[in-house]
Every structure is written in C-alpha cells, then in structure tokens.
Scaffold this motif. Structure first.
Motif, mmCIF file in Angstrom:
data_model
loop_
_atom_site.group_PDB
_atom_site.id
_atom_site.type_symbol
_atom_site.label_atom_id
_atom_site.label_comp_id
_atom_site.label_asym_id
_atom_site.label_seq_id
_atom_site.Cartn_x
_atom_site.Cartn_y
_atom_site.Cartn_z
ATOM 1 N N THR A 199 0.868 -1.561 -0.309
ATOM 2 C CA THR A 199 -0.152 0.102 0.018
ATOM 3 C C THR A 199 1.110 1.111 -0.020
ATOM 4 O O THR A 199 1.949 1.090 0.146
ATOM 5 C CB THR A 199 -1.105 0.163 1.012
ATOM 6 N N HIS A 200 0.390 1.597 -0.363
ATOM 7 C CA HIS A 200 1.001 3.556 -0.456
ATOM 8 C C HIS A 200 0.439 4.347 1.291
ATOM 9 O O HIS A 200 -0.085 4.181 2.149
ATOM 10 C CB HIS A 200 0.687 4.302 -1.110
ATOM 11 N N PHE A 250 -1.071 7.455 1.797
ATOM 12 C CA PHE A 250 -1.798 7.990 1.746
ATOM 13 C C PHE A 250 -2.475 7.065 2.386
ATOM 14 O O PHE A 250 -4.176 7.642 3.433
ATOM 15 C CB PHE A 250 -2.434 8.518 0.864
ATOM 16 N N ARG A 301 -0.508 12.769 9.744
ATOM 17 C CA ARG A 301 -0.163 12.474 8.242
ATOM 18 C C ARG A 301 1.662 12.183 8.205
ATOM 19 O O ARG A 301 2.497 11.496 7.237
ATOM 20 C CB ARG A 301 -0.954 12.755 7.313
ATOM 21 N N TYR A 358 4.748 9.588 7.507
ATOM 22 C CA TYR A 358 5.275 9.468 6.024
ATOM 23 C C TYR A 358 6.490 9.503 6.510
ATOM 24 O O TYR A 358 7.442 8.943 6.556
ATOM 25 C CB TYR A 358 4.944 10.473 5.082
ATOM 26 N N ALA A 416 3.763 2.428 -7.785
ATOM 27 C CA ALA A 416 3.692 3.686 -7.900
ATOM 28 C C ALA A 416 2.076 3.684 -8.737
ATOM 29 O O ALA A 416 1.827 2.741 -9.297
ATOM 30 C CB ALA A 416 4.353 4.548 -8.370
ATOM 31 N N GLU A 417 1.569 4.416 -7.693
ATOM 32 C CA GLU A 417 -0.327 4.358 -8.636
ATOM 33 C C GLU A 417 -0.351 5.984 -8.176
ATOM 34 O O GLU A 417 -0.155 6.769 -7.963
ATOM 35 C CB GLU A 417 -1.296 3.615 -7.242
ATOM 36 N N GLU A 418 -0.950 6.380 -9.347
ATOM 37 C CA GLU A 418 -1.669 7.267 -10.093
ATOM 38 C C GLU A 418 -2.417 8.108 -8.842
ATOM 39 O O GLU A 418 -3.096 7.626 -7.811
ATOM 40 C CB GLU A 418 -2.483 8.051 -11.506
ATOM 41 N N GLY A 419 -2.501 9.158 -8.104
ATOM 42 C CA GLY A 419 -2.684 10.051 -6.989
ATOM 43 C C GLY A 419 -4.116 10.654 -7.709
ATOM 44 O O GLY A 419 -4.081 10.876 -8.948
ATOM 45 N N GLN A 460 2.147 10.983 -8.112
ATOM 46 C CA GLN A 460 2.180 8.919 -7.843
ATOM 47 C C GLN A 460 2.610 8.701 -6.994
ATOM 48 O O GLN A 460 2.902 9.602 -5.753
ATOM 49 C CB GLN A 460 3.352 8.386 -9.328
ATOM 50 N N ARG A 461 1.797 7.492 -6.075
ATOM 51 C CA ARG A 461 1.472 7.825 -4.734
ATOM 52 C C ARG A 461 2.547 6.403 -4.790
ATOM 53 O O ARG A 461 2.356 6.004 -5.465
ATOM 54 C CB ARG A 461 1.081 7.523 -4.168
#
Length: 182
Positions: free
Chosen positions: A22-23, A25, A45, A49, A66-69, A74-75
C-alpha cells in the motif's frame, strides 16, 4: 534478523503494510483522527511518512510500484519484507510488559489482529500472565511506606484491575460471532 526495536507508530505502519502492499496516504487514512486505527491511536500524516522513510532505511519495507494519485503526484506503493512480516506476527503475539502500555500498544495490537481476522485469545492469555505478575508485585507493596506511597500503590492496583476487566471483555467478545446489520 532479531526483533526490530521500533516505536509504536512505526509498528502500526509496518503491520498495516504487512497486510498488503500500500501507500502512505492509505495508511494515513486509517490512522487519522477518528478513523479505524486513529480513533484509538492517532498517527499524523507527517508521522506516517516519517515512519515509512525509517522503515525503508531499516529495509523492513521496499518500494514495489507507484499508483496515480487522485489529486496529486504518484503514490509510491510499499510492501513489507518477509522478515518484517515475521517480526510483525511475533510482535502481535507478545504481551506488553508495562502497565501503561496496555492502553496504547495492547489495544493497537488487538485492533491489528482483528483486521487480520486473527483470534486474540493467545495474546489475551499471555497478557493475563503479565498483568497477574504486576498485580502480585503491587500487592506485596500496597501496605508499605507512608500514606502517599500506599495511595500510589492503590492507584496502580486499580489500573491493574481495569486492565484485567478489559482483558475479560476482549476475551468474552472474541468468542461471540460477529453481528452484521443490513
């Protein structure tokens, strides 16, 4: 690798990452004030991090994609290493040894076990042994010293009794089937 020495916030972040990659966020959403974990142990938060940075530095988690936020950059997706997953499982089964850690650390362990659909029975049994030892130690001292010392031991004994009642409630509730509405 031995058991890592981590502050509670880092254990929580690591345990959540050990569930699935997971990321930050997503972790921060779970630990935000009033959220599933954050209702009982809030982690800001920025602290999430910082914890991720420290866990990467200690090689307990690694970036895996990575995943698009939705509204931002990107996250980075992280996954717990195999040794970190083992360490988390071990940590979740260990009772807390200090009475003042029952409210924060033990409740977080129970929440994290519940998220995994894991029974808390073993942890509760082990925690009872520790609580009983603490109570025995305090009982040996409760009538010694001056009025203030006796009052402090009486106060601490009440905390032990409250912890014991808490374990009773967890034990009873853990054996009941889940109730779903709808």
């Amino acid at each position: 690798m031995g058991q890592p020495d981590l502050p509670l916030a880092e254990w929580i972040v690591l345990a959540l990452m050990a569930e699935r990659p997971t990321h930050g966020f997503a972790i921060a959403s779970l630990t935000a004030e009033g959220a599933e974990i954050g209702e009982f142990w809030y982690i800001s938060r920025p602290m999430v991090y910082r914890s991720i940075t420290r866990l990467v530095e200690r090689e307990l988690i690694t970036p895996v994609g990575a995943e698009e936020g939705n509204r931002g950059p990107q996250r980075m997706i992280y996954a717990a290493t195999r040794s970190a997953k083992t360490a988390v499982s071990r940590w979740l089964s260990e009772p807390v040894v200090q009475l003042f850690d029952v409210r924060a650390e033990l409740t977080c362990k129970l929440l994290l076990l519940q998220r995994r659909d894991a029974s808390p029975t073993r942890l509760v049994e082990r925690q009872r042994v520790v609580i009983d030892e603490i109570e025995e130690s305090l009982r040996a001292k409760e009538h010694t010293g001056d009025y203030l010392t006796r009052a402090i031991y009486a106060w601490r004994l009440e905390h032990v009794r409250a912890a014991s009642r808490f374990l009773d409630a967890v034990d009873v509730d853990a054996t009941r089937p889940s109730v779903t509405s709808g």
